[in-house]
Structures are given as C-alpha cells and as structure tokens.
Design an enzyme around this catalytic site. Structure first.
Site: not given
Length: 459
Positions: A74, A77-78
């Site tokens: 995650h 992804e950022h």
C-alpha cells in the site's frame, strides 16, 4: 417474498441475456499477447462509447509481505505518484485530468492496480505514463517520510477510529494464523512507522516488473492500432523475474474462535468468518448461491427473519469472494437493533444457517438466487471499467478465461449442493466469531461508524 411480476421480469432478463444462443464468451472476444519482456496484454474492444479504461495490475499485495514489514504494498502504491525524471511529482494525475480523464489506484490482499479512464483518442497518454513509471520511478527520502505520515493518518481514520473496521481486522488476524491474510492491507501501525525507504526500494525491485504485471484495456480502440504503441512504450522495460507466489496455507481449524473488541460506538456489531475455498474449488459456486439466498435483497432469509419477523437487526449481510488468490472467509455480519442482545441475534443467525443444513432450498428460492447472480454478473459488464476489473481479478486467481465458467457453474448448482456446502463449511468448528462491545462515547467526541464490510482498496 419477491413480487411475482419482479420474479418473472428477472427470469425473462436472464433468459434474454444468458440463453445459450446469445451467450458471449470472453475467450472469443479478448485478445491476449505476451511481450518479449514477459508483460501480458489483454485487450477487449467495446465500441459502444468513445472511451477506454486502461489498467495495469501488479501481482503483489499484502499476501506478499513479511512479518514486521506489513503495509509495504500500500505504501508503494502511494509512492508511485511521486514522479519520474520525465514526469514531476503529482504531475501524472494532472496530465490525465487535463485530457478529460480520471485516474486512481488500489491495493488489495492479492494485487496492486493502477487505472486511467479516458477518451479513446487519448489512449496513448496512459500507455506512455504507465510505462515510464514502471521503469523510471524515483523514490525520494523526503517524499517517503511525508507519505508515510499520510498512510499512518489514513490507518487511524479508516481502522483505529472505526469500530467495525477494527473488529474485522481483529477477526481476520484471529482466523488466519498461517496465511498472510493474517495482517491488514494497510499494515500494522508499528510496521508502517519503522520500515525504511530501502525496504520500499527492495520491494519495488522484486515485484514491479513486466514478468509480474499485466495490462488490461477495454473500450473504443482497435487492437491493430494500439498494440504497436504498447510494444514500443514497454519494450525498454527490463523483464525482471516473476517471484514465487506460493504461500503457506491455513490448516483446518479445530474449534470455534471468538474475540471481543471494546470500542466507543453507539451499537454492537456481530461478524462470523467461516474458512472457505475460492473459485478453484467446484463447491465455491454453491457458496456463491448460498450467499445470495441468505442476504441478496429484501426477500432473502436473513432480511426476512432477523429484520422483518424477529425485529432483531438493523442490517444483516454476507460477503463471499470467489476471486481471492488463496482460500478466504465467508463473512456473515449483523448490526443489532438498539437494546437487542447479541446473544439472541447470534442464536437467530445460527438457526437460519442450520435450516440450510437440514432442509433443501425450495425450487423457486434457488432459481431466484441464481437469476439474481446471473443478472448482476451480466449487468455489471455494462461498465467498461467493471469488464476490465473482472478480467484482471480472474487473471490474478487463475486465468482470465475462467470468467466463462461462472454462469454455467451457477446454473449447475442444485439444492443438494447448497445444503452440502452449508454442512461442510458453515459449522461452528470452522468459524471465528467477533463481537463489538460498544463503550460510551466520550463527551464532545462523535461516535465512529461505517458500513459493514471490508475496505481492501485503499488510497
């Protein structure tokens, strides 16, 4: 009960769209090609509107993480929006928006995906932008430190301060003791706070390469025109190595597990999670029908019994996913009415499950559930975005061609299949039960609440 006219209408719709003479098989319309560097490309032409959805999926999610380093998928992804040498930080989204499109990304247990929805005439733009950041992403320490604080705050808002989300997280951590579904997609707060930029760079090198990714494009384009563009854009990206995707599997549970979570909330909440297989098991389709029988619409069993007749609950639902990479959970959730005892709710819920185990579902109820699933499956594909999502989700689990098995497999499910699935999987020894015990809300602080369900797609 479903109104008679509605039931007939549902049947006619399903017959019209799904009759053997009009079935449209994905394998007859999807074009597949694997580039020399290992990148798989899936193209589905759909010319109903001058738009396209471009999606790139990486076969990496929280299941690929390790103890002590949860949340890397995650976090990465950022960081994928922090720019390359050619495209400055945050410029990616601005370029897409300037050309009339929108973009976003999401991380799940099994994958990380990036998408752009844009007019057909501008399809080259996301192709070039995604190839650029696959190969030339720049990971800076300053961006990393800032974005990590953003992710930590996101976790506080979406999980720590959300009683239902907190309960679901604890339930999964209890139900899964070996599989990496044990940890949440967003990661544990302690892990997020201590992993480093070097951890992120190593993770990027391991998983973000053509051999571990695929493209899905659906919409108004011509494959003969777009394939050369794709081949040119991604040709220079080194192949890399597809990592081993096999993970240790959960052992059969040997008794019911129960957890209690005490949080500030207005109402209690009850969730049960039963270990179940994914679409690679033949009886998974019986579970799909069983889920529909229990909770699909106001004529479903849980709605009629717990909400209308016994007046025990505000809401009751089930959640089952065929398309998880590893075997997952069959969720049953209930939000009791104010003043109702969770013990009484649990007893009523167990009674409905026991009925499924003892008595075959009636012909009309079975056909209604199957028609609802078929109609939802067909109508969902009216969306170009959902068509692409469907292809990708099945590709992650096994192969995109298995989409064509869905409707025939649902049609084959019998009342006996449903009863056997309930007997095999929806048993006490195979479940984890979670109960939210509401604490008084502190003065001046609003109570936290959110819809029941799992939020896997976070950005």
């Amino acid at each position: 009960m479903m109104p008679k006219a509605a039931g007939i209408f549902s049947f006619i719709l399903c017959f019209f769209f799904l009759g053997s003479s009009s079935e449209a098989l994905m394998r007859e319309h999807v074009y597949e090609k694997i580039l020399p560097n290992g990148l798989k490309v899936l193209l589905l032409e759909n010319h109903k509107a001058p738009v396209v959805t471009f999606q790139i999926w990486y076969r990496v999610g929280s299941r690929n993480e390790e103890w002590g380093k949860t949340g890397l998928s995650h976090m990465l992804e950022h960081m994928m929006f922090k720019g390359t040498e050619r495209v400055p930080p945050e410029e990616f989204s601005r370029i897409i928006q300037e050309n009339g499109g929108n973009d976003n990304a999401f991380t799940g247990t099994d994958n990380t995906a990036y998408f752009e929805n844009i007019s057909a005439e501008h399809l080259r733009i996301p192709v070039e932008l995604e190839s650029d950041r696959m190969e030339h992403l720049i990971l800076r320490e300053s961006d990393f430190k800032t974005e990590r604080q953003v992710v930590m705050e996101e976790r506080r808002l979406r999980t720590d301060d959300d009683p239902k989300a907190c309960l679901l997280e604890q339930l999964e951590a209890t139900a899964f003791q070996i599989q990496p579904y044990h940890w949440p997609t967003i990661g544990w707060m302690e892990d997020i706070s201590r992993f480093t930029l070097e951890d992120l760079k190593a993770y990027h090198r391991a998983y973000y390469n053509p051999a571990n990714a695929f493209l899905v494009i659906v919409g108004d384009f011509r494959k003969k025109e777009i394939m050369p563009v794709i081949e040119k854009a991604f040709a220079s990206v080194p192949k890399g190595k597809a990592p081993d995707q096999n993970k240790d599997q959960e052992q059969p549970q040997q008794g019911e597990r129960r957890i209690l979570v005490k949080k500030e909330a207005q109402l209690p909440f009850l969730v049960m999670g039963y270990h179940v297989p994914n679409l690679q098991a033949t009886d998974s389709y019986a579970l799909e029908v069983l889920s529909s029988i229990l909770s699909n619409g106001k004529s479903s069993r849980l709605y009629r019994s717990l909400i209308l007749e016994k007046e025990l609950a505000l809401a009751a639902d089930t959640d089952y996913s065929l398309v998880s990479r590893d075997p997952g959970l069959f969720y049953v959730t209930v939000e009791p009415l104010p003043g109702k005892d969770t013990g009484d709710v649990e007893k009523a819920l167990n009674h409905e499950i026991e009925l499924l185990q003892k008595e075959p579902v009636g012909k009309h109820e079975l056909e209604k559930a199957k028609n609802q699933l078929e109609a939802s499956f067909i109508y969902g594909q009216d969306s170009l975005f959902y068509q692409a999502m469907l292809l990708a989700q099945y590709e992650i689990v096994s192969d995109w061609r298995t989409i064509d098995d869905y409707i025939p497999s649902i049609r084959k499910v019998t009342a006996e299949d449903v009863m056997q699935a309930a007997k095999k999987y929806l048993v006490a020894d195979n479940r984890t039960v979670g109960i939210l015990i509401p604490l008084p809300v502190a003065k001046g602080r609003p109570s936290q609440s959110s819809p029941a369900g799992k939020d896997r797609a976070i950005r």
